[in-house]
Write a protein that holds these residues in place. Structure first.
Motif: not given
Lengths: 113, 802
Positions: B661-669, B680-684
């Motif tokens: 959850a934290v990781g995906y939120t970082v991607a949203l940020f 994109l990278t963060q999501l993958v």
């Protein structure tokens, strides 16, 4: 926004530190994951937030956000992934071979200094 | 780069070629390739005599680190030349001797000769450098090469012990000397020895003077094995005999003498210098000769004898320094001590070198050096016997050998100390001739023991490993040359006086000479019925008496308990240091990774917090911030809550999901903050990571948290809060303190112009900072290899259990 992010980064670092200080290997790995998230956001925040368009020349904007921190973070994301993967396999194999993931018991024998 | 520089560096350059020569010319003894070098260098240095005998010097400088005042400057004057001649001359003889001493089948000749060449080059550097830092570098190189040579037979425990001991003691001295050099630089502002000598008045009156002096003397005393640092020299005798002959009689141990002689013009105006150098020298002289008598190993006798003789030269230099205070006296009344020092330096190299070689021959041909096993070798080795007689009688101070002449002058110098009226020498000065005389008695005694216990008496063939016979001719050449020099210098001492001794004295006592003047040295055999003559006679009579009654009084050596000896102190001290440091290390290196993390994090908090306070860096600026929208606040909350919930998660699955959850939120940020590539990278990456975590999830045990104690948790919590707070503060301050413009504008402007890309982040990664990315890929590759290896690894222990 920067102030808010600073506080959020602080929270990420705090939780990461706490997890890394615990005895379970899995928690330590999760801690390093949080730590890298915190570090990435810190880098981004230091370059100021939302001061222009995305750093794509095709946008033809007046100003762009700072591309340099983004390049740094991109590298860091990949590296931290490598580290996490390495760590996980290490934990998995150590557990398989030694039967524990408790850091106190993974000390090595007396005299193996 | 002058020819002189090349000459000094040539041994080091030849050392590079030795492995090649050794490999390709197996059937030729490697020593033959070496031999020409010291011989040619000796010839090269000989031609400088014509320069130095008129009091002139040669100076060649090569800029090195000029901004720090460090230049590779070389200077040839009387003193440096004398040592350079000793180093190359004795060096050539020792190499010749070693060719017959070391068998090419059994020994690793290439390493031996590399070490020897390193040493030779280092010694030349020490005695010819005019820059103190360069001198120091070469000085340490002599310590290191000596360490390697002493430990050459590294399969022997005693060799390793001796090598370590000499290394620890001489390097300790070397570091002290470096301290002295730096203090001297603070006083004078130059590393040049010539310039320092010119400023000696300022040096003497400086408050740091005494400290500088003591540090320099520590360097000299440890190198020259002066009491109480002499303990390394007897243990250094584990080295192959050619090494002992070269390093521990003729050259390396004399580096300390060289340093004292070289620095005399700088320091000699103080009473401390005179008293320390002369006092320590005379104590060493006595203690060395006294200890030599009880030794049973021939090389040990020579080792203590060397200690004693070095003490003698040292004391003479100390007394000679006092002569500077009588600056007007030109008749050489007190200067005779310096003459004696220089003369004896040469004599000692000749007779001690030959004696070491004789010892090597005895060892080589009989298999032992123990005088309790030897005896009656006279008939088997007549030539060696003759050489031993010449060497020992010269050492004992018997005419007509050169040792007699310098011993007489030594007595003269010592007697004149009592007549001096400075530095309270008028009261205590009388001790010098008394100690000197009694030390000479013991010198005579051990010389007699050396020669007569070995060559006369009962022949004990049953105790010897081999049947003794005369040495091969090649082994005899070098000692014969040295022994002939003993006789030549004994009969015609004045071949040396104007060419070598007088210029060397000119370098030691320059202030006594006006321009163009030189010391008028004349050495004669007969001074009439002087006190010195009677002292020599007394030495011989008493020495013979003690030799005859040896067994009756050697009990006094057992009075002094072994427990209180310096060697015991050294061994005990070394062990204590080891134990203490191990214990100290154990207190903080306890093997728990958590402890180390606690250190790291605490230090992080400490260093960052103090820096911020010290630099007054904390600043909060609300004016220049981006606006906050509602959903951003929601995202921040989600992230904070998930991160904190991980701390309390009971199950592994929950923690992993929360981390996701934290990781995906970082991607949203990243999306919000206009970083599409990052998002994109963060999501993958996040997806792959979570998959990996879940994979490992099956195999790792349940998280057990109840094991952890409250205090443990409290410390962790405290440190964590500290880290979090400090990072927040830094983030706030870095946002508020913008001290200069970002360098990013360069990339914005040049991305298209120089790299032809429109995506700045991509261009930076693959073009501007292409190497970073390449190494990033390397890191990933290493990680992948590591993972692969870990999965393949099966511990042998596990297999046995199966």
């Amino acid at each position: 926004m920067e102030i808010l992010m600073a506080i959020l980064i602080g929270i990420l670092f705090m939780t990461a530190t706490y997890l890394m200080l615990s005895k379970s290997l899995l928690r330590i790995i999760i801690g390093t994951g949080l730590l890298s998230h915190g570090a990435h956001l810190l880098l981004l925040t230091m370059g100021s937030l939302k001061r222009g368009a995305a750093p794509l020349l095709g946008e033809h904007a007046e100003a762009y956000v700072d591309p340099l921190p983004q390049a740094l973070i991109l590298t860091a994301i990949v590296i931290s992934f490598g580290v996490t993967a390495f760590f996980l396999v290490l934990a998995y194999r150590a557990y398989q071979e030694l039967g524990t993931d408790n850091m106190d018991r993974l000390r090595g024998k007396e005299g193996h200094e | 780069m002058s020819l002189l520089h090349l000459a000094v560096l040539s041994p080091l350059l030849l050392a590079l070629l030795i492995p090649f020569l050794h490999k390709h010319f197996r059937n030729i003894h490697t020593g033959w390739f070496l031999l020409p070098l010291p011989a040619v260098l000796f010839g090269y240095f000989l031609q400088f005599i014509s320069v130095t005998r008129h009091g002139d010097t040669v100076m060649e400088s090569l800029p090195w680190i000029s901004s720090l005042g460090i230049d590779f400057s070389l200077k040839i004057d009387g003193l440096g030349l004398l040592f350079a001649l000793l180093i190359t001359g004795i060096g050539a003889l020792v190499v010749l001797y070693s060719i017959y001493y070391l068998s090419p089948e059994k020994e690793k000749l290439n390493t031996f000769y590399i070490y020897l060449l390193l040493f030779m080059g280092a010694m030349l550097g020490v005695v010819l450098s005019d820059n103190l830092i360069v001198l120091y570098s070469f000085w340490e190189l002599t310590s290191f090469s000596s360490f390697l040579l002493i430990g050459y037979w590294n399969h022997k425990e005693r060799s390793r012990y001796g090598a370590q001991k000499s290394m620890l003691i001489t390097v300790f001295g070397g570091l002290s000397m470096l301290g002295g050099i730096l203090l001297l630089y603070i006083i004078t502002g130059t590393f040049s020895i010539s310039e320092t000598i010119a400023m000696s008045n300022e040096v003497v009156n400086h408050p740091l003077f005494t400290a500088t002096l003591i540090l320099f003397l520590l360097g000299a005393f440890t190198k020259s094995a002066q009491f109480p640092f002499h303990i390394w020299l007897p243990d250094a005798m584990e080295a192959p005999t050619p090494v002992s002959a070269y390093l521990h009689s003729a050259t390396m141990v004399k580096a300390g003498i060289y340093l004292v002689a070289r620095m005399t013009p700088v320091f000699a105006h103080s009473g401390t210098w005179v008293w320390l150098v002369a006092g320590i020298g005379v104590i060493t002289l006595f203690w060395g000769s006294f200890s030599a008598v009880k030794q049973t190993d021939l090389k040990a006798i020579l080792a203590f004898s060397t200690v004693s003789q070095l003490g003698m030269i040292m004391s003479l230099l100390g007394i000679g320094a006092a002569a500077l205070h009588y600056g007007t006296i030109k008749d050489g009344y007190y200067i005779v001590a310096v003459t004696a020092a220089v003369f004896h330096l040469i004599n000692h190299a000749t007779f001690k070198g030959s004696l070491f070689m004789v010892t090597g021959i005895i060892d080589h041909e009989t298999g032992t050096r123990d005088i309790r096993k030897l005896g009656g070798l006279m008939n088997f080795m007549p030539i060696t016997f003759t050489l031993a007689i010449i060497g020992t009688f010269s050492m004992a101070g018997v005419p007509p050998f050169n040792g007699f002449l310098s011993k007489e002058m030594f007595f003269t110098g010592m007697l004149r100390v009592a007549e001096m009226d400075i530095f309270s020498l008028e009261t205590w000065g009388i001790l010098f001739p008394v100690i000197a005389w009694s030390a000479s008695v013991f010198t005579f005694l051990y010389s007699m023991i050396y020669v007569f216990k070995t060559f006369t008496g009962k022949y004990q063939p049953e105790k010897l490993e081999k049947k003794p016979h005369e040495a091969p001719i090649g082994m005899l050449v070098s000692p014969v040359i040295l022994a002939s020099l003993v006789i030549i210098f004994g009969i015609f001492p004045n071949v040396l006086s104007h060419n070598i001794i007088s210029p060397a004295m000119g370098s030691i006592l320059p202030s006594l000479l006006a321009d163009g003047e030189s010391f008028d040295v004349h050495i004669s055999h007969w001074h009439g019925f002087s006190p010195e003559l009677f002292m020599t006679l007394g030495v011989i009579v008493l020495g013979l008496l003690l030799f005859k009654t040896l067994s009756k009084w050697t009990g006094i050596y057992r009075i002094f308990p072994e427990r209180l000896s310096l060697n015991h102190l050294y061994d005990g001290g070394l062990e204590m240091i080891e134990v203490a440091s191990r214990n100290i290390t154990k207190t903080y290196m306890n093997g728990f990774i958590r402890t180390y993390l606690v250190y790291i994090f605490s230090f992080l908090i400490f260093i960052l917090a103090t820096t911020m306070i010290y630099k007054d860096a904390f600043k909060l600026d609300f004016s220049n911030v981006a606006p906050i929208r509602f959903f951003e606040v929601v995202l921040v909350l989600i992230m904070a809550v998930s991160a904190i919930t991980i701390l309390f998660a009971k199950s592994r699955l929950t923690s992993i999901i929360l981390l996701g959850a934290v990781g995906y939120t970082v991607a949203l940020f990243f999306v919000i903050f206009r970083a599409p590539d990052l998002a994109l990278t963060q999501l993958v990456i996040e997806t792959v990571s979570v998959a990996l975590f879940l994979l490992a999830f099956y195999h790792l045990p349940q998280i057990r948290r109840n094991e952890e104690r409250i205090r443990f948790k409290l410390t962790n919590a405290l440190i964590s809060i500290g880290v979090g707070a400090i990072v927040t503060l830094i983030a706030l301050s870095s946002h508020s303190n913008k001290m200069f413009d970002s360098i990013s504008q360069y990339y914005v402007e040049n991305t298209y112009k120089k790299a032809g890309g429109e995506n700045m982040v991509n261009v930076i990664l693959v073009d501007f900072r292409g190497f970073d990315t390449m190494f990033e890929i390397t890191v990933l590759g290493i990680a992948a290899l590591g993972i692969f290896a870990m999965i393949k690894l099966r511990m042998t222990r596990g297999k046995e259990q199966e």
